[in-house]
Design an enzyme around this catalytic site. Structure first.
Site, mmCIF file in Angstrom:
data_model
loop_
_atom_site.group_PDB
_atom_site.id
_atom_site.type_symbol
_atom_site.label_atom_id
_atom_site.label_comp_id
_atom_site.label_asym_id
_atom_site.label_seq_id
_atom_site.Cartn_x
_atom_site.Cartn_y
_atom_site.Cartn_z
ATOM 1 N N ASN A 10 0.868 -1.176 0.000
ATOM 2 C CA ASN A 10 0.000 0.000 0.000
ATOM 3 C C ASN A 10 0.908 1.230 0.000
ATOM 4 O O ASN A 10 1.396 1.639 1.046
ATOM 5 C CB ASN A 10 -0.903 -0.038 1.249
ATOM 6 C CG ASN A 10 -1.803 1.180 1.351
ATOM 7 O OD1 ASN A 10 -1.882 1.980 0.421
ATOM 8 N ND2 ASN A 10 -2.487 1.330 2.481
ATOM 9 N N TRP A 11 1.137 1.758 -1.195
ATOM 10 C CA TRP A 11 2.066 2.897 -1.307
ATOM 11 C C TRP A 11 1.455 4.178 -0.756
ATOM 12 O O TRP A 11 2.141 5.194 -0.631
ATOM 13 C CB TRP A 11 2.453 3.109 -2.773
ATOM 14 C CG TRP A 11 3.429 2.112 -3.317
ATOM 15 C CD1 TRP A 11 4.004 1.057 -2.641
ATOM 16 C CD2 TRP A 11 3.974 2.068 -4.649
ATOM 17 N NE1 TRP A 11 4.861 0.367 -3.468
ATOM 18 C CE2 TRP A 11 4.857 0.971 -4.707
ATOM 19 C CE3 TRP A 11 3.794 2.847 -5.789
ATOM 20 C CZ2 TRP A 11 5.563 0.633 -5.872
ATOM 21 C CZ3 TRP A 11 4.490 2.515 -6.942
ATOM 22 C CH2 TRP A 11 5.377 1.419 -6.980
ATOM 23 N N LYS A 12 0.163 4.181 -0.495
ATOM 24 C CA LYS A 12 -0.538 5.386 -0.025
ATOM 25 C C LYS A 12 -0.239 6.570 -0.963
ATOM 26 O O LYS A 12 -0.095 6.356 -2.154
ATOM 27 C CB LYS A 12 -0.164 5.682 1.433
ATOM 28 C CG LYS A 12 -0.361 4.445 2.327
ATOM 29 C CD LYS A 12 -0.295 4.737 3.781
ATOM 30 C CE LYS A 12 -0.507 3.454 4.569
ATOM 31 N NZ LYS A 12 -0.588 3.649 5.991
ATOM 32 N N HIS A 96 -9.957 1.385 4.320
ATOM 33 C CA HIS A 96 -8.723 1.603 5.092
ATOM 34 C C HIS A 96 -9.023 2.612 6.207
ATOM 35 O O HIS A 96 -9.797 3.554 6.002
ATOM 36 C CB HIS A 96 -7.622 2.119 4.168
ATOM 37 C CG HIS A 96 -6.282 2.110 4.833
ATOM 38 N ND1 HIS A 96 -5.914 3.067 5.737
ATOM 39 C CD2 HIS A 96 -5.249 1.244 4.757
ATOM 40 C CE1 HIS A 96 -4.691 2.797 6.184
ATOM 41 N NE2 HIS A 96 -4.270 1.696 5.609
ATOM 42 N N GLU A 98 -7.433 5.036 7.262
ATOM 43 C CA GLU A 98 -7.150 6.424 6.895
ATOM 44 C C GLU A 98 -8.309 7.026 6.098
ATOM 45 O O GLU A 98 -8.596 8.210 6.212
ATOM 46 C CB GLU A 98 -5.829 6.501 6.113
ATOM 47 C CG GLU A 98 -4.641 6.323 7.055
ATOM 48 C CD GLU A 98 -3.398 5.748 6.415
ATOM 49 O OE1 GLU A 98 -3.299 5.706 5.181
ATOM 50 O OE2 GLU A 98 -2.501 5.322 7.182
ATOM 51 N N GLU A 164 -6.150 -4.699 10.443
ATOM 52 C CA GLU A 164 -5.171 -3.649 10.714
ATOM 53 C C GLU A 164 -5.559 -2.905 11.992
ATOM 54 O O GLU A 164 -6.384 -1.972 11.942
ATOM 55 C CB GLU A 164 -5.130 -2.645 9.554
ATOM 56 C CG GLU A 164 -4.731 -3.245 8.229
ATOM 57 C CD GLU A 164 -4.090 -2.201 7.320
ATOM 58 O OE1 GLU A 164 -2.927 -2.376 6.981
ATOM 59 O OE2 GLU A 164 -4.751 -1.203 6.991
ATOM 60 N N GLY A 170 1.613 2.534 10.998
ATOM 61 C CA GLY A 170 2.620 3.590 10.912
ATOM 62 C C GLY A 170 3.269 3.961 12.238
ATOM 63 O O GLY A 170 3.953 4.977 12.330
ATOM 64 N N SER A 207 2.532 -1.756 10.647
ATOM 65 C CA SER A 207 3.965 -1.771 10.954
ATOM 66 C C SER A 207 4.661 -3.085 10.604
ATOM 67 O O SER A 207 5.567 -3.518 11.324
ATOM 68 C CB SER A 207 4.193 -1.419 12.431
ATOM 69 O OG SER A 207 3.774 -0.098 12.686
HETATM 70 P P1 PGA Z 1 2.202 0.584 7.831
HETATM 71 O O1 PGA Z 1 0.811 0.801 7.083
HETATM 72 O O2 PGA Z 1 2.782 -0.716 7.327
HETATM 73 O O3 PGA Z 1 3.040 1.763 7.466
HETATM 74 O O4 PGA Z 1 1.897 0.508 9.297
HETATM 75 C C1 PGA Z 1 -0.054 -0.269 6.852
HETATM 76 C C2 PGA Z 1 -1.327 0.219 6.219
HETATM 77 O O5 PGA Z 1 -1.773 1.333 6.550
HETATM 78 O O6 PGA Z 1 -1.930 -0.458 5.381
#
Ligand code: PGA
Length: 244
Positions: A10-12, A96, A98, A164, A170, A207
């Site tokens: 997931n490059w966001k 997600h 976010e 998640e 993160g 993470s």
């Molecule tokens: P992260 O993000 O590996 O940087 O914790 C995972 C995600 O948000 O899918």
């Protein structure tokens, strides 16, 4: 026979054209076992056509980070599944945390997206997970169960769910192997037995790095990982894609 693992990057909203080209070139040179690993990359929308071109003769698969639940229409700023499909994306991340937080996406909106993606024969990757407060108050199973009930229809053939925990995304903080195993076991059994879904693949996200991948993903019996930060680093991805 060894289980197939889904490694979803997931490059966001990261990487520009030259950075993504550089990363893709390095990923293309990694010699991983494509029978055991599905290597799926989810770039931001503007990068998708570019990445699609770069990976066209490889085993790397493509996914999107979101889509709209209507075929087309007056939805300024959104992207249609038709165009995502045209770019040969096979997967779409939905729900997600976010997007739930910053775009105010509710379980009801996520459910519409899941239905639309399934009806277009693509695979949604449905994200679920509890907050730190939910975990501390021991409400994590209840919260995730509610997300499953509201976001995923009963009786479908297959689904991919990414567990998640929000507090792990993160942050560098990860749940214990017992905590991950408990949730993965719950998710598999609930989706299979209560929601009557035959094939359920559960990913762990939060993470994930090359240091904890084996423990969090292999030992917990997860079917793979959804990886944010570490997916931007070719050395990390090399270790993860060639694990064990
Ligand atoms: P992260 O993000 O590996 O940087 O914790 C995972 C995600 O948000 O899918």
């Amino acid at each position: 026979m060894a289980q197939v693992k889904l490694i979803v990057s997931n490059w966001k909203m990261n990487l520009n054209y030259s950075q993504s080209l550089n990363l893709i070139q390095k990923l293309k040179s990694i010699n991983y076992n494509s029978k055991r690993i599905k290597n799926i990359i989810c770039p931001q929308f503007m990068l998708i056509p570019f990445v699609a071109e770069q990976i066209k003769d490889t085993k790397i698969l493509l996914g999107a980070q979101d889509c709209h639940y209507e075929k087309k229409g007056s939805y300024t700023g959104d992207t249609s599944l038709d165009l995502i499909k045209k770019m040969k994306c096979k997967y779409v991340i939905v729900g997600h945390s976010e997007r739930r937080l910053f775009q105010c996406e509710t379980n009801q909106i996520i459910r519409k997206k899941v239905d639309f993606i399934l009806s277009n024969k693509l695979s949604p990757i449905v994200c679920v997970g509890e907050s730190l407060q939910d975990r501390k108050q021991l409400k994590y199973i209840k919260v995730v169960q509610n997300q499953l009930n509201e976001c995923i229809p009963n009786g479908i053939k297959q689904i991919i769910v990414a567990y998640e925990p929000i507090w792990s995304i993160g942050t560098g903080v990860t749940p214990s192997i017992e905590e991950v195993t408990e949730m993965i076991t719950f998710l598999k059994s609930y989706l299979h037995n209560t929601k009557n879904i035959k094939s359920c693949k559960i990913l762990y996200g939060g993470s994930v790095s090359s240091n904890n991948f084996k423990e969090l993903v292999n030992s917990s019996n997860a079917n793979g990982a959804l990886i944010g930060g570490a997916s931007l680093k070719n050395r990390e991805m090399k270790k993860i894609l060639t694990f064990g």
